[in-house]
Design a protein around this motif. Sequence first.
Motif, PDB file in Angstrom:
ATOM      1  N   PHE A 128     -94.402  45.956   4.442  1.00 18.97           N
ATOM      2  CA  PHE A 128     -93.984  46.022   3.046  1.00 18.97           C
ATOM      3  C   PHE A 128     -94.915  45.180   2.179  1.00 18.97           C
ATOM      4  O   PHE A 128     -95.267  44.056   2.532  1.00 18.97           O
ATOM      5  N   TYR A 129     -95.292  45.720   1.022  1.00 22.81           N
ATOM      6  CA  TYR A 129     -96.107  44.995   0.054  1.00 22.81           C
ATOM      7  C   TYR A 129     -95.369  44.950  -1.284  1.00 22.81           C
ATOM      8  O   TYR A 129     -94.923  45.986  -1.783  1.00 22.81           O
ATOM      9  N   SER A 130     -95.227  43.746  -1.846  1.00 19.98           N
ATOM     10  CA  SER A 130     -94.542  43.575  -3.128  1.00 19.98           C
ATOM     11  C   SER A 130     -95.512  43.375  -4.278  1.00 19.98           C
ATOM     12  O   SER A 130     -95.108  43.273  -5.430  1.00 19.98           O
ATOM     13  N   THR A 131     -96.797  43.282  -3.963  1.00 16.73           N
ATOM     14  CA  THR A 131     -97.827  43.147  -4.987  1.00 16.73           C
ATOM     15  C   THR A 131     -99.033  43.976  -4.566  1.00 16.73           C
ATOM     16  O   THR A 131     -99.083  44.495  -3.442  1.00 16.73           O
ATOM     17  N   LEU A 150     -87.557  30.692   2.517  1.00 16.23           N
ATOM     18  CA  LEU A 150     -88.617  31.366   3.262  1.00 16.23           C
ATOM     19  C   LEU A 150     -89.970  30.883   2.761  1.00 16.23           C
ATOM     20  O   LEU A 150     -90.242  30.889   1.554  1.00 16.23           O
ATOM     21  N   TYR A 151     -90.826  30.447   3.686  1.00 11.70           N
ATOM     22  CA  TYR A 151     -92.181  30.032   3.339  1.00 11.70           C
ATOM     23  C   TYR A 151     -93.135  30.564   4.403  1.00 11.70           C
ATOM     24  O   TYR A 151     -92.960  30.285   5.597  1.00 11.70           O
ATOM     25  N   ALA A 172     -88.258  24.607  -1.274  1.00  9.72           N
ATOM     26  CA  ALA A 172     -88.224  25.669  -2.280  1.00  9.72           C
ATOM     27  C   ALA A 172     -86.961  25.531  -3.115  1.00  9.72           C
ATOM     28  O   ALA A 172     -85.934  25.032  -2.643  1.00  9.72           O
ATOM     29  N   THR A 173     -87.029  25.987  -4.359  1.00 11.82           N
ATOM     30  CA  THR A 173     -85.841  25.966  -5.228  1.00 11.82           C
ATOM     31  C   THR A 173     -85.329  27.383  -5.477  1.00 11.82           C
ATOM     32  O   THR A 173     -84.551  27.622  -6.390  1.00 11.82           O
ATOM     33  N   SER A 174     -85.800  28.311  -4.645  1.00 15.66           N
ATOM     34  CA  SER A 174     -85.185  29.639  -4.550  1.00 15.66           C
ATOM     35  C   SER A 174     -85.188  29.981  -3.066  1.00 15.66           C
ATOM     36  O   SER A 174     -85.805  29.277  -2.261  1.00 15.66           O
ATOM     37  N   ASP A 223     -92.199  32.439  -0.869  1.00 19.25           N
ATOM     38  CA  ASP A 223     -93.314  33.379  -0.820  1.00 19.25           C
ATOM     39  C   ASP A 223     -93.308  34.308  -2.030  1.00 19.25           C
ATOM     40  O   ASP A 223     -94.366  34.655  -2.563  1.00 19.25           O
ATOM     41  N   ALA A 224     -92.116  34.710  -2.453  1.00 19.03           N
ATOM     42  CA  ALA A 224     -92.002  35.633  -3.579  1.00 19.03           C
ATOM     43  C   ALA A 224     -91.990  34.907  -4.923  1.00 19.03           C
ATOM     44  O   ALA A 224     -92.606  35.362  -5.884  1.00 19.03           O
ATOM     45  N   ASP A 225     -91.294  33.743  -4.997  1.00 14.26           N
ATOM     46  CA  ASP A 225     -91.001  33.134  -6.295  1.00 14.26           C
ATOM     47  C   ASP A 225     -91.885  31.945  -6.662  1.00 14.26           C
ATOM     48  O   ASP A 225     -91.982  31.587  -7.841  1.00 14.26           O
ATOM     49  N   LYS A 226     -92.478  31.290  -5.648  1.00 17.61           N
ATOM     50  CA  LYS A 226     -93.357  30.125  -5.890  1.00 17.61           C
ATOM     51  C   LYS A 226     -92.642  29.003  -6.648  1.00 17.61           C
ATOM     52  O   LYS A 226     -93.252  28.298  -7.451  1.00 17.61           O
TER      53      LYS A 226
END
Length: 322
Positions: free
Chosen positions: A25-28, A130-131, A152-154, A158-161
Motif C-alpha cells: 500500500f502507498y499513501s503518497t 507506529l514508527y 508520537a502524539t498520534s 509514519d503517517a502524521d509526523k
Amino acid sequence: MCEEGPDPKLQSPTCAFPFIYKGNFYSTCTTEGMSDGKHWCATTSDYDLDKRWMYCNITGPDPSIEGPSCVFPFIFKDKSYNMCTTEGRSDGKHWCATTSNYEMDKKWKYCNVTGPDKSVESPPCVFPFLYEGKFYLNCTADGRTDGKFWCATSSNYDADKKWKFCQEDSGTASSKEPPRCVFPFTYNGKYYNSCTEDEREDKQLWCATTSNYDRDKQMTFCTVTKTGCVFPFIYKGKAYQSCTSVENNEGRAWCATTPDYRTDYQTTKVQKWRLCNESDCVFPFVFHGKSYHSCTRDGHSDKKRWCSLTANADTDKAWLLC
C-alpha cells in the motif's frame, strides 16, 4: 522506466490514495519501480490490477537546490510558516526553507531525516504508536542520533509526523502511564471542574494534569470515543474514566456524552448520556503489551469478558464488560 514499474502507455489522470503496487500500500507518491527516479501514483486503488497511473506534479521546493538548516518563520507562496510543512509537495514529505523567504531564495531542506525533527514537535503522547512499521508502547530513542527519548502524539507517526520529547526522570525516559486530569484546575485565572475546549481552535477537549495550568503548562487531551462517550466525565463531583453503573436502577453501564453531566443538565435541561454496549469496544486494543481483536477474560479475576473503550487499556483504563 523499468519493466517492473508503471507502463507509460497507460498513464491516466488523478492520484488515488492509498493504492496497491506489487502488493504494497502507498499513501503518497513514490519512485518505486521508476528508473528515472520520478514520483508517480496510481489513479485507481489497485495498480497491480488496473495498470493506471500518472506522474506526480511536485510543485514544492526544487530538489536540485536543497540547502542546510531551517529558518523560521519563512515565506512560501506569500504565506508565513513557523514549522516544517508538506505544502507544495505531492509526496507528503515535510520541508522547510533555509532562508526567511523561499520565494526569493529557493533554499530549503527536508525535515525529519534521522528521526523526529524538533521543528515539527507537537503535544501529548499516544500509545501505542507506529514508527517505521513498528508499534511502540512507551517512549523510545529509536531514530534519534542524540539518544533523547520521544513519543508520537498520534497513533501513526509514519503517517502524521506528530511527536514530542518525553520527560526524563533521573536520566531515564518515563515509561509509566501518562498523567491523569486534575480537577479542579486553573486556566487563565478561571477554575475548571471538567474537561474543556476553551482556547482550542480544533475544539478538542483537554484538561490540566496539575492544579494550575497557568503555572505548570501541563495538559493532556480528554477521550471522546467513537460512540460519543467523554472520558473522564464528571458525575456528582467524581471523575469517571470509563463506563459506570452507578445509580442505574438496572445495573447497566452508562457514560456521559458531555464533560460534566450534572452541570450541563442544569444548564440545558438535556440529559446527555447513553448506555454502553459492545459497540463501544475498540479493536484491536492493547492490554499488558498484547494486542486483542475481541473481548477477553485476561486480567479479570472473575473471568468476565471485557473490552477496552480506547486503543490502549494499559494507559487509558477505560473498559466495559462484554
